[in-house]
Design an enzyme around this catalytic site. Structure first.
Site, PDB file in Angstrom:
ATOM      1  N   TRP A 281      -3.024  68.962 -33.069  1.00 32.16           N
ATOM      2  CA  TRP A 281      -3.202  68.862 -31.616  1.00 32.16           C
ATOM      3  C   TRP A 281      -2.381  69.893 -30.844  1.00 32.16           C
ATOM      4  O   TRP A 281      -2.614  70.109 -29.656  1.00 32.16           O
ATOM      5  CB  TRP A 281      -2.870  67.456 -31.136  1.00 32.16           C
ATOM      6  CG  TRP A 281      -4.000  66.495 -31.341  1.00 32.16           C
ATOM      7  CD1 TRP A 281      -4.031  65.417 -32.179  1.00 32.16           C
ATOM      8  CD2 TRP A 281      -5.272  66.519 -30.691  1.00 32.16           C
ATOM      9  NE1 TRP A 281      -5.244  64.784 -32.103  1.00 32.16           N
ATOM     10  CE2 TRP A 281      -6.038  65.432 -31.192  1.00 32.16           C
ATOM     11  CE3 TRP A 281      -5.862  67.356 -29.746  1.00 32.16           C
ATOM     12  CZ2 TRP A 281      -7.334  65.159 -30.771  1.00 32.16           C
ATOM     13  CZ3 TRP A 281      -7.159  67.094 -29.320  1.00 32.16           C
ATOM     14  CH2 TRP A 281      -7.874  66.010 -29.831  1.00 32.16           C
TER      15      TRP A 281
ATOM     16  N   MET B 166     -15.124  68.749 -32.537  1.00 38.26           N
ATOM     17  CA  MET B 166     -14.961  67.655 -33.491  1.00 38.26           C
ATOM     18  C   MET B 166     -13.482  67.393 -33.703  1.00 38.26           C
ATOM     19  O   MET B 166     -12.679  68.319 -33.759  1.00 38.26           O
ATOM     20  CB  MET B 166     -15.611  68.011 -34.835  1.00 38.26           C
ATOM     21  CG  MET B 166     -15.408  66.952 -35.916  1.00 38.26           C
ATOM     22  SD  MET B 166     -16.118  67.441 -37.520  1.00 38.26           S
ATOM     23  CE  MET B 166     -14.905  68.658 -38.063  1.00 38.26           C
TER      24      MET B 166
ATOM     25  N   GLU C 231      -1.272  56.584 -34.595  1.00 34.24           N
ATOM     26  CA  GLU C 231      -2.721  56.452 -34.486  1.00 34.24           C
ATOM     27  C   GLU C 231      -3.392  56.586 -35.846  1.00 34.24           C
ATOM     28  O   GLU C 231      -2.741  56.903 -36.841  1.00 34.24           O
ATOM     29  CB  GLU C 231      -3.338  57.441 -33.487  1.00 34.24           C
ATOM     30  CG  GLU C 231      -2.626  58.711 -33.261  1.00 34.24           C
ATOM     31  CD  GLU C 231      -3.271  59.643 -32.233  1.00 34.24           C
ATOM     32  OE1 GLU C 231      -3.830  59.181 -31.228  1.00 34.24           O
ATOM     33  OE2 GLU C 231      -3.199  60.864 -32.451  1.00 34.24           O
TER      34      GLU C 231
ATOM     35  N   ASP D 184     -11.218  63.538 -35.250  1.00 36.23           N
ATOM     36  CA  ASP D 184     -10.995  62.581 -36.337  1.00 36.23           C
ATOM     37  C   ASP D 184     -12.242  62.208 -37.143  1.00 36.23           C
ATOM     38  O   ASP D 184     -13.307  61.929 -36.572  1.00 36.23           O
ATOM     39  CB  ASP D 184     -10.445  61.265 -35.778  1.00 36.23           C
ATOM     40  CG  ASP D 184      -9.253  61.451 -34.877  1.00 36.23           C
ATOM     41  OD1 ASP D 184      -8.717  62.568 -34.806  1.00 36.23           O
ATOM     42  OD2 ASP D 184      -8.865  60.470 -34.220  1.00 36.23           O
TER      43      ASP D 184
END
Length: 531
Positions: free
Chosen positions: A330, A52, A236, A54
């Site tokens: 990340w 999983m 983003e 965002d």
């Protein structure tokens, strides 16, 4: 005789092989059991299994909060993206549903948002239903591999049964790619003042604003941010919404803009901008018009709150927004020491905007008020004092479950008062955090917090956050789960969220300081109980 020895040897090999296979099976089961017991959070959302990232498409409708999320159902690392789905009525007990939106020939289903369309502006209702309309990014992996720059586009899907099932719009994509490689993560919002839908989209190093009357036909209105704020990586997962300033009738628009890498403490992070919106253009307030790359407008200074956005259609007042973030980074998200499932969300938080005495604006975060309904008060004390050099035990496993812990208290801010908290266990694992008055900054040190060697960047250096408030009392709220700490300082003006992986459950939280008299005021210890 020789034959008998050979037969006995073969029997021994067979028995040994069977025993070894059983041991492997048992060890595998034991490892999985330990992973669940040690690391599966108690009150944070996690997928039942596999990957999983965002949070997507969050909306509130008929008493239920809906969460969709980037999901790879076939593996525990990033892969072909689907929209997973979960619901809750109290924001802390989740019910995972079947996958909502699957990839197709147009691509993977990347991040996006969802809105309730009560007036059927989309004209998607068939028999008087209230449409729920989601917009997401199609990611064409084949086109990307072939070298195309236009492999991402925007599409919509809609639900006529309160979010249970979804149908993709036959006119997809609704926004074609104009030639921007990173062109994704649409976030929609109704603009009541200008009677239109507005959508913000991340476009590599800037935000693009689109407007629509019907959720299917969109026009580019303006862009923002190419030379403002942090740009250490790709922008983003934006969000854009109006909010009233606390204690006034003034309304400002907030642009939440994640980027990776380039966060305040490295890797993934989320900055924010405050300004005005005239229906076409977003203009930041004076203090942010020339905001440098190194600035202090971050939604969370910890390493592990990324890609967060807010729910639509909630029943909160106009000076609050309900927010949720992905609790990872990340730099190491695909390497953390869990196998059956990977990553969790932060606790839901309420955002509110404060205008400071110097005419700057700050976005505050606090745990969503629903946390009070699951908080059992274990201990309260008006003032706790200790002499110089001593350690004060704030909480231990003898009185409260440390992985379901919520603490609230105040500390006097003295010129040279350096406060260090130590969360530890009997194995020697230690997570340290606190406040340095002389440097006027907070810190988190997870260098000895347990398993850290899965990534070179996980505990490479301490995380820091500047203190913006100038009050003589430092208000602290700590939320502890099995593998996460969420720190809310000064009523949430400064927030730090980080994950950790101890070798056994944490058992003690101590406070130490070299001040003459260590004092804690208004101490409240809660245990978070879901049953």
């Amino acid at each position: 005789m020789l034959m008998k020895k050979i037969i006995n040897f073969l029997l021994l090999l067979t028995v040994t092989a069977i025993w070894s296979q059983e041991q492997i099976k048992n060890n595998k089961f034991e490892n999985l059991l330990n992973e669940e017991e040690l690391y599966r959070p108690n009150f944070h959302f996690t997928p039942q299994k596999n990957w999983m990232n965002d949070p997507n498409g969050m909306f509130f409708y008929k008493g239920k909060y809906h969460l969709f999320f980037q999901h790879h159902p076939e593996g525990n690392t990033w892969g072909p993206m689907h929209w997973g789905h979960a619901t809750t009525e109290n924001l802390f007990q989740w019910d995972q549903k079947p996958i909502a939106i699957y990839p197709d020939e147009k691509g993977y289903i990347f991040s996006g948002s969802a809105v309730v369309d009560p007036k059927n502006t989309s004209n998607l209702a068939k028999n008087g239903e209230t449409p729920i309309v989601a917009m997401f990014t199609y990611h064409n992996a084949k086109a990307e591999k072939e070298g195309s720059e236009t492999f991402q586009s925007q599409a919509i899907a809609y639900s006529l049964d309160e979010g249970k099932t979804w149908e993709k719009y036959e006119g997809n994509p609704v926004i074609e790619n104009p030639g921007i490689r990173d062109f994704r993560d649409p976030k929609m919002q109704w603009d009541d003042e200008h009677e239109q839908w507005v959508m913000v989209l991340a476009a590599q190093d800037k935000s693009l604003f689109y407007t629509s009357k019907n959720l299917t036909d969109w026009e580019l209105a303006s862009e923002f941010g190419k030379e403002i704020g942090a740009h250490g990586g790709v922008w983003e997962c934006p969000d854009f919404f109006p909010i009233k300033v606390k204690g006034s009738d003034e309304t400002k628009w907030i642009l939440i803009q994640s980027l990776n890498p380039g966060a305040f403490n490295g890797g993934s992070g989320t900055q924010y901008f405050v300004g005005d919106f005239d229906g076409t253009t977003f203009t930041p307030v004076a203090s942010q018009k020339e905001l440098p790359a190194q600035h202090s407008y971050w939604l969370d200074f910890g390493k592990d709150n990324y890609a967060g956005v807010t729910w639509s259609n909630t029943n909160l007042p106009e000076n609050k927004r309900l927010f949720l973030g992905w609790m990872s980074n990340w730099q190491y998200a695909e390497k953390v020491p869990t196998k059956a499932w990977r990553s969790s969300m932060t606790i839901p938080r309420e955002l509110y905007l404060v205008k400071k005495d110097d005419d700057t604006y700050r976005l505050f975060s606090e745990p969503a008020k629903q946390i009070d309904s699951i908080s059992k008060l274990i201990h309260t004390e008006k003032t706790v004092k200790k002499s110089r050099g001593s350690k004060m035990v704030l909480a231990n496993s003898a009185e409260v479950e440390m992985d379901k812990l919520r603490l609230k208290f105040k500390l006097p801010v003295l010129a040279k008062a350096n406060y260090t908290f130590n969360l530890s266990n009997d194995n020697g694992d230690s997570l340290k955090f606190g406040y340095n008055s002389s440097e006027k900054r907070f810190f988190i040190d997870r260098g000895a917090s347990g398993k850290i060697n899965f990534s070179d960047t996980f505990a490479e250096k301490n995380s820091f956050a500047p203190r913006s408030a100038n009050d003589d009392l430092l208000e602290v709220e700590i939320i502890l789960d099995k593998t996460s700490i969420e720190l809310f300082y000064d009523n949430g003006e400064t927030v730090m969220t980080e994950i950790f992986f101890p070798n056994s459950p944490m058992t003690t939280l101590e406070l130490s300081s070299l001040t003459k008299h260590l004092k804690v005021k208004d101490l409240k210890i809660y245990e978070l109980q879901l049953n």
